[in-house]
Design a protein around this motif. Sequence first.
Motif, PDB file in Angstrom:
ATOM      1  N   ARG A  71       0.849  -1.193   0.000  1.00  0.00           N
ATOM      2  CA  ARG A  71       0.000   0.000   0.000  1.00  0.00           C
ATOM      3  C   ARG A  71       0.882   1.239   0.000  1.00  0.00           C
ATOM      4  NH1 ARG A  71      -2.167   2.943   5.424  1.00  0.00           N
ATOM      5  NH2 ARG A  71      -0.201   2.945   6.535  1.00  0.00           N
ATOM      6  N   LEU A  72       0.389   2.291  -0.631  1.00  0.00           N
ATOM      7  CA  LEU A  72       1.086   3.569  -0.628  1.00  0.00           C
ATOM      8  C   LEU A  72       0.657   4.313   0.627  1.00  0.00           C
ATOM      9  CD1 LEU A  72       2.983   5.288  -2.494  1.00  0.00           C
ATOM     10  CD2 LEU A  72       0.912   6.480  -3.234  1.00  0.00           C
ATOM     11  N   ASN A  73       1.588   4.526   1.538  1.00  0.00           N
ATOM     12  CA  ASN A  73       1.200   5.139   2.810  1.00  0.00           C
ATOM     13  C   ASN A  73       1.016   6.650   2.675  1.00  0.00           C
ATOM     14  OD1 ASN A  73       3.766   6.333   2.966  1.00  0.00           O
ATOM     15  ND2 ASN A  73       4.560   4.815   4.395  1.00  0.00           N
ATOM     16  N   LYS A  74       0.703   7.281   3.773  1.00  0.00           N
ATOM     17  CA  LYS A  74       0.397   8.702   3.770  1.00  0.00           C
ATOM     18  C   LYS A  74       1.566   9.540   3.280  1.00  0.00           C
ATOM     19  CE  LYS A  74      -1.592  12.266   6.781  1.00  0.00           C
ATOM     20  NZ  LYS A  74      -2.101  12.558   8.160  1.00  0.00           N
ATOM     21  N   ASP A  75       2.787   9.035   3.503  1.00  0.00           N
ATOM     22  CA  ASP A  75       3.990   9.773   3.119  1.00  0.00           C
ATOM     23  C   ASP A  75       4.488   9.420   1.720  1.00  0.00           C
ATOM     24  OD1 ASP A  75       4.104  11.070   5.631  1.00  0.00           O
ATOM     25  OD2 ASP A  75       5.016   9.274   6.507  1.00  0.00           O
ATOM     26  N   GLY A  76       3.693   8.613   0.982  1.00  0.00           N
ATOM     27  CA  GLY A  76       4.077   8.267  -0.373  1.00  0.00           C
ATOM     28  C   GLY A  76       5.118   7.179  -0.470  1.00  0.00           C
ATOM     29  N   GLN A  77       5.198   6.341   0.562  1.00  0.00           N
ATOM     30  CA  GLN A  77       6.146   5.227   0.560  1.00  0.00           C
ATOM     31  C   GLN A  77       5.383   3.904   0.472  1.00  0.00           C
ATOM     32  OE1 GLN A  77       7.709   6.267   4.400  1.00  0.00           O
ATOM     33  NE2 GLN A  77       9.516   7.268   3.533  1.00  0.00           N
ATOM     34  N   MET A 104      -6.572 -10.263  -5.896  1.00  0.00           N
ATOM     35  CA  MET A 104      -5.951  -9.924  -7.174  1.00  0.00           C
ATOM     36  C   MET A 104      -4.538 -10.503  -7.255  1.00  0.00           C
ATOM     37  SD  MET A 104      -8.426  -8.462  -8.663  1.00  0.00           S
ATOM     38  CE  MET A 104      -7.568  -8.119 -10.192  1.00  0.00           C
ATOM     39  N   ALA A 105      -3.826 -10.524  -6.137  1.00  0.00           N
ATOM     40  CA  ALA A 105      -2.483 -11.103  -6.126  1.00  0.00           C
ATOM     41  C   ALA A 105      -2.535 -12.607  -6.364  1.00  0.00           C
ATOM     42  CB  ALA A 105      -1.798 -10.805  -4.801  1.00  0.00           C
ATOM     43  N   ALA A 106      -3.586 -13.257  -5.849  1.00  0.00           N
ATOM     44  CA  ALA A 106      -3.713 -14.706  -6.005  1.00  0.00           C
ATOM     45  C   ALA A 106      -4.002 -15.099  -7.451  1.00  0.00           C
ATOM     46  CB  ALA A 106      -4.812 -15.234  -5.090  1.00  0.00           C
ATOM     47  N   LEU A 107      -4.551 -14.183  -8.236  1.00  0.00           N
ATOM     48  CA  LEU A 107      -4.891 -14.479  -9.623  1.00  0.00           C
ATOM     49  C   LEU A 107      -3.662 -14.611 -10.512  1.00  0.00           C
ATOM     50  CD1 LEU A 107      -7.916 -12.061 -10.140  1.00  0.00           C
ATOM     51  CD2 LEU A 107      -8.003 -14.547  -9.940  1.00  0.00           C
ATOM     52  N   ASP A 108      -2.585 -13.922 -10.147  1.00  0.00           N
ATOM     53  CA  ASP A 108      -1.366 -13.936 -10.963  1.00  0.00           C
ATOM     54  C   ASP A 108      -0.170 -13.824 -10.021  1.00  0.00           C
ATOM     55  OD1 ASP A 108       0.745 -13.614 -12.702  1.00  0.00           O
ATOM     56  OD2 ASP A 108      -0.178 -12.011 -13.878  1.00  0.00           O
ATOM     57  N   THR A 109       0.486 -14.931  -9.796  1.00  0.00           N
ATOM     58  CA  THR A 109       1.587 -14.952  -8.837  1.00  0.00           C
ATOM     59  C   THR A 109       2.853 -14.280  -9.360  1.00  0.00           C
ATOM     60  OG1 THR A 109       2.245 -17.158  -9.608  1.00  0.00           O
ATOM     61  CG2 THR A 109       0.729 -17.046  -7.730  1.00  0.00           C
ATOM     62  N   SER A 110       2.824 -13.807 -10.609  1.00  0.00           N
ATOM     63  CA  SER A 110       4.018 -13.162 -11.173  1.00  0.00           C
ATOM     64  C   SER A 110       4.029 -11.655 -10.941  1.00  0.00           C
ATOM     65  CB  SER A 110       4.110 -13.436 -12.675  1.00  0.00           C
ATOM     66  OG  SER A 110       3.121 -12.713 -13.399  1.00  0.00           O
ATOM     67  N   VAL A 111       2.923 -11.111 -10.370  1.00  0.00           N
ATOM     68  CA  VAL A 111       2.833  -9.662 -10.196  1.00  0.00           C
ATOM     69  C   VAL A 111       2.723  -9.303  -8.722  1.00  0.00           C
ATOM     70  CG1 VAL A 111       1.710  -9.417 -12.434  1.00  0.00           C
ATOM     71  CG2 VAL A 111       0.315  -9.567 -10.359  1.00  0.00           C
ATOM     72  N   VAL A 112       2.997  -8.044  -8.458  1.00  0.00           N
ATOM     73  CA  VAL A 112       2.804  -7.456  -7.133  1.00  0.00           C
ATOM     74  C   VAL A 112       1.660  -6.446  -7.245  1.00  0.00           C
ATOM     75  CG1 VAL A 112       3.841  -6.062  -5.299  1.00  0.00           C
ATOM     76  CG2 VAL A 112       5.208  -7.806  -6.471  1.00  0.00           C
ATOM     77  N   ILE A 113       0.808  -6.416  -6.251  1.00  0.00           N
ATOM     78  CA  ILE A 113      -0.333  -5.508  -6.241  1.00  0.00           C
ATOM     79  C   ILE A 113      -0.011  -4.285  -5.376  1.00  0.00           C
ATOM     80  CG2 ILE A 113      -2.772  -5.233  -5.649  1.00  0.00           C
ATOM     81  CD1 ILE A 113      -2.215  -7.190  -7.958  1.00  0.00           C
ATOM     82  N   GLY A 114      -0.277  -3.106  -5.925  1.00  0.00           N
ATOM     83  CA  GLY A 114      -0.078  -1.868  -5.171  1.00  0.00           C
ATOM     84  C   GLY A 114      -1.408  -1.163  -4.936  1.00  0.00           C
ATOM     85  N   LEU A 115      -1.803  -1.022  -3.689  1.00  0.00           N
ATOM     86  CA  LEU A 115      -3.046  -0.340  -3.337  1.00  0.00           C
ATOM     87  C   LEU A 115      -2.764   1.128  -3.064  1.00  0.00           C
ATOM     88  CD1 LEU A 115      -4.518  -2.990  -0.842  1.00  0.00           C
ATOM     89  CD2 LEU A 115      -4.960  -2.781  -3.308  1.00  0.00           C
TER      90      LEU A 115
END
Length: 287
Positions: A71-77, A104-115
Amino acid sequence: MTYSALLALLLLPVLAASAQAQSLLPVARTQQLPPPRKEKFQLYLLVGQSNMAGRGLVEAQDTVPTPRVLRLNKDGQWELAQDPVHFDKPTAGVGPGLTFGRDMAALDTSVVIGLIPCAVGGSGIDVWQPGAYFPDTQVKPYDDALARTRLALQQGTLAGIIWHQGETDSTPEKSAAYRQKLQTLIGRFRQDLQAPTVPFVAGELPAFQLAGPDPDGKRHPNPSLKRINHALVQLKQDVGHYTYVSSKGTHDRGDQLHFDAASARLLGHRYAKAMQHLQRAPLPRLR
């Protein structure tokens, strides 16, 4: 007993459970670098008001990080995602975002999900436009979401947007204009983020959000809420690469306003299933 006194009585167990749940909230978050290849870092923008931000009580299962969901936190990290994913208010809790990300991550184990959490509790759809200021939290919801998403796009690729909002617009006058306003918002996000076909999934308002009490103290179904949900259905005729998820079978946390944690997770599953369907569907022709 007055309605206010009755509501306060109903909320007592909710407040007690909330205090107990505070001990489960993550004290420290683990920062994590996204993958070096942008196409392997799929970004999802989470927007709307409090039921997207989440107000469900945090349980142990909600604090277990998944290595491929950030996840992108409040400070943009970037950091490993845990509930609360959002930070709009101190009351932020379990929303649909984390479950959605895990699915969504379980659908494709080759990717990383960013919220990219950008929902703002209490925000009406009128403040989700350029330059609009929301005094309750002293933010500009649309401008902030745009800025945070553009920051995230430096390292990833926008794969979808999920939206849950409308409680603030559940009045006769506001609900009548909701369909057109949401259509405009979807088009604006797609244009400003240079993603004309990005999938967009909206969520129905739940039936437990009843209208305010009549003089007799009773609460009744809210016709304005039904009008907003009908608008979400009708938008499928107007907007390409769009759908909505049902709120059927969901429950409130005791305040007749916010989803409990189990219902928020259920919606997360539904959002992921709907998103997957849109991503597999043929792209609409651009005019």
